[in-house]
Scaffold this motif. Structure first.
Motif, mmCIF file in Angstrom:
data_model
loop_
_atom_site.group_PDB
_atom_site.id
_atom_site.type_symbol
_atom_site.label_atom_id
_atom_site.label_comp_id
_atom_site.label_asym_id
_atom_site.label_seq_id
_atom_site.Cartn_x
_atom_site.Cartn_y
_atom_site.Cartn_z
ATOM 1 N N PRO A 1 34.815 -89.977 33.641
ATOM 2 C CA PRO A 1 33.763 -89.060 32.950
ATOM 3 C C PRO A 1 32.623 -89.846 32.558
ATOM 4 C CG PRO A 1 35.905 -89.430 31.808
ATOM 5 C CD PRO A 1 36.213 -90.170 32.927
ATOM 6 N N GLN A 2 32.585 -91.075 32.631
ATOM 7 C CA GLN A 2 31.170 -91.809 32.123
ATOM 8 C C GLN A 2 30.250 -91.341 33.144
ATOM 9 O OE1 GLN A 2 34.033 -93.419 33.183
ATOM 10 N NE2 GLN A 2 33.535 -94.805 34.809
ATOM 11 N N ASN A 3 30.678 -90.971 34.423
ATOM 12 C CA ASN A 3 29.814 -90.508 35.528
ATOM 13 C C ASN A 3 29.042 -89.259 34.957
ATOM 14 O OD1 ASN A 3 30.562 -92.917 36.583
ATOM 15 N ND2 ASN A 3 31.391 -91.901 38.598
ATOM 16 N N ALA B 1 28.913 -88.160 32.227
ATOM 17 C CA ALA B 1 28.244 -88.091 30.745
ATOM 18 C C ALA B 1 26.660 -88.643 31.009
ATOM 19 C CB ALA B 1 29.182 -88.976 30.083
ATOM 20 N N HIS B 2 26.779 -89.745 31.978
ATOM 21 C CA HIS B 2 25.116 -90.037 32.326
ATOM 22 C C HIS B 2 24.490 -88.821 32.955
ATOM 23 C CE1 HIS B 2 23.058 -93.084 35.750
ATOM 24 N NE2 HIS B 2 22.167 -92.557 34.412
ATOM 25 N N TYR C 1 26.272 -90.781 42.361
ATOM 26 C CA TYR C 1 27.526 -90.148 42.596
ATOM 27 C C TYR C 1 27.630 -88.845 43.367
ATOM 28 C CZ TYR C 1 26.859 -92.120 37.952
ATOM 29 O OH TYR C 1 26.438 -92.922 36.741
ATOM 30 N N GLY D 1 21.216 -93.570 26.677
ATOM 31 C CA GLY D 1 22.253 -94.456 26.452
ATOM 32 C C GLY D 1 23.303 -94.105 25.280
ATOM 33 N N GLN E 1 24.760 -90.523 26.023
ATOM 34 C CA GLN E 1 25.659 -90.837 26.869
ATOM 35 C C GLN E 1 27.286 -90.871 26.266
ATOM 36 O OE1 GLN E 1 24.774 -93.178 30.300
ATOM 37 N NE2 GLN E 1 26.673 -93.329 30.820
ATOM 38 N N GLN E 2 27.213 -91.783 25.354
ATOM 39 C CA GLN E 2 28.254 -92.092 24.421
ATOM 40 C C GLN E 2 28.929 -90.689 23.751
ATOM 41 O OE1 GLN E 2 29.584 -94.955 25.300
ATOM 42 N NE2 GLN E 2 28.394 -95.380 26.342
ATOM 43 N N THR F 1 31.606 -85.741 25.812
ATOM 44 C CA THR F 1 33.192 -85.745 25.786
ATOM 45 C C THR F 1 33.382 -85.423 27.379
ATOM 46 O OG1 THR F 1 33.367 -83.729 25.024
ATOM 47 C CG2 THR F 1 33.579 -85.701 23.521
ATOM 48 N N ARG F 2 34.388 -85.504 27.831
ATOM 49 C CA ARG F 2 34.923 -85.196 29.196
ATOM 50 C C ARG F 2 35.222 -83.512 28.990
ATOM 51 N NH1 ARG F 2 40.813 -86.739 30.009
ATOM 52 N NH2 ARG F 2 41.014 -85.181 28.647
ATOM 53 N N THR G 1 41.073 -89.370 24.229
ATOM 54 C CA THR G 1 40.837 -90.732 24.105
ATOM 55 C C THR G 1 42.211 -91.589 24.299
ATOM 56 O OG1 THR G 1 40.846 -90.559 21.804
ATOM 57 C CG2 THR G 1 38.785 -90.731 22.830
#
Lengths: 215, 224
Positions: A59-61, A63-64, A92, A190, A193-194, A197-198, B22
């Motif tokens: 999911p970081q992708n 979120a980016h 991606y 940045g 992005q944190q 959430t997914r 999480t």
């Protein structure tokens, strides 16, 4: 039922010496040996496939993509008009993400994604789906009682908010673009992005107002 | 087919009970990793396609489908595909030991190829010569058809009225694809009001969007 199995998470410590391997574990091992012996799979390729989806794609992708759409208006327009090419411009693409549409949440519209027939999900952006997304209760109820389902995720929406449920029956894959949380004007892409959430990109939650104290 | 997989609107399944985002691992058991990887890797042998692979899971007895965990269903589907395609025999599956016959030379996915193959994906767009039969904004009805093979028109949409909101162009038609045939049909996104699907008593300010192929739809009996 599928979710009844949730109780016995071993959270996957590979070789727990105190526990005998389960029947299914032995069955899968036997199948793998058979396929290796027949020359139909390469064990190293299997490890690589697992590693890709366990440690690299996730999911970081997504979120980016979302954070960039919040800070960069040109990108946002590109993303909503031609999602495939905008997402590919960040690197991606690929399996289970060949055809993507992005669903924008607003004050009056909330989007929610499900696959009632199986488990279709935008892998390149979110990785593999969580267990609940693949479970019978979610697949059955997200289309017929979405507000109750959202409440089970702690998400309460007013009746003035229209809920749009997207059933992924084709190879189109759907990503929700959540609303940018309040109090985040000072944050960098940045840092934003944190905060994504997914679950907010599937549409089962909205993002809470930012405060320095919520960690 | 009206199988155990077609779950939209089913009652009695309980709460969703999601694990916290999480805390949830990608795989919950080691064997799930292997089933996942075996399914993908054997898929690259090219002996079956995605719809055949879905159909193999759906063809289980509905009781098995619902009782199984997710990756148990993947395993069941994989075993069916391996036997149906002749790559393994039923006896080999049961005994776990190799019989005499080996499959013809197969092109096996190697570690080096994994990244590129995954990144490349596989488009399902397939141009259709005829123009789309339905236009954006048009009311359509989902044909009340109950095919015994694979289909992607969920039961809860059949016979229901919706509005075309998007044309996606030609996509591979899953009902034929599951039989090994590659035909294209126009794909649309159809919007349904929740009241049309679930009855006015059960519906609020909600809409359901479903991607449906042209032959699933008709304008007969719909508002012009």
């Amino acid at each position: 039922m599928q979710d009844d199995h949730n109780h016995d998470h071993d959270h996957d410590h590979d070789h727990d010496a105190t526990e005998a391997p389960s029947e299914i574990e032995l069955r899968v091992k036997a199948l793998e040996s058979l396929l290796v012996e027949k020359g139909l799979v390469d064990p190293e390729a299997l490890d690589e496939l697992v590693d890709t989806y366990e440690h690299q794609v996730g999911p970081q992708n997504g979120a980016h993509v979302v954070a960039k759409a919040w800070v960069d208006l040109n990108f946002r327009e590109h993303l909503l008009a031609s999602p495939g090419s905008a997402i590919a411009s960040l690197g991606y693409s690929g399996r289970q993400g060949e055809h993507i549409r992005v669903l924008k949440n607003t004050d009056s519209v909330h989007n929610l994604v499900v696959c009632t027939l199986c488990s279709c999900y935008p892998w390149p952006l979110l990785g593999l789906p969580p267990q609940w997304y693949k479970s019978a209760p979610y697949r059955a109820r997200a289309v017929s009682e979405p507000r109750k389902v959202l409440e089970e995720f702690g998400t309460q929406l007013g009746t003035d908010v229209s809920i749009q449920v997207w059933d992924s029956t084709s190879e189109m894959r759907y990503l929700v673009l959540p609303q940018r949380p309040v109090n985040t004007d000072h944050l960098s892409e940045g840092a934003l992005q944190q905060l994504v959430t997914r679950n907010s990109m599937i549409g089962v939650e909205t993002l809470k107002p930012f405060s320095d104290t919520n960690d | 087919m009206n199988g155990g997989h077609d779950l939209g609107g089913m009652h009695g399944l309980g709460a969703v009970n999601p694990e916290s985002e999480t805390d949830e691992p990608v795989f919950h058991h080691s064997w799930e990793r292997r089933v996942f990887a075996l399914t993908l890797a054997t898929g690259f042998l090219g002996r079956w396609n995605l719809d055949q692979s879905r159909h193999a899971r759906e063809r289980q007895h509905p009781i098995d489908y619902l009782r199984n965990t997710y990756y148990e269903n993947w395993l069941a589907g994989l075993q069916t595909l391996l036997v149906d395609s002749g790559l393994l025999t039923e006896a080999e599956l049961q005994s776990g030991s190799c019989g005499k016959g080996f499959p013809d030379q197969e092109i096996v996915l190697t570690k080096k190829e994994v990244k590129a193959k995954l990144q490349e994906g596989k488009s399902v767009e397939l141009p259709v010569a005829e123009p789309p039969q339905f236009v954006i904004g048009q009311e359509v009805i989902v044909v009340n058809r109950h095919p015994i093979g694979h289909t992607r028109a969920p039961r809860y949409t059949r016979g229901r009225r919706g509005t075309v909101i998007h044309q996606h162009g030609g996509h591979i038609f899953p009902d034929d694809h599951a039989m090994g045939d590659r035909t294209g049909q126009h794909l649309y996104t159809i919007r349904f009001d929740a009241g049309e699907l679930w009855g006015e008593d059960n519906a609020g300010n909600e809409q359901v969007y479903v991607d449906l192929w042209e032959s699933y739809l008709t304008s007969d009996g719909a508002k012009q």
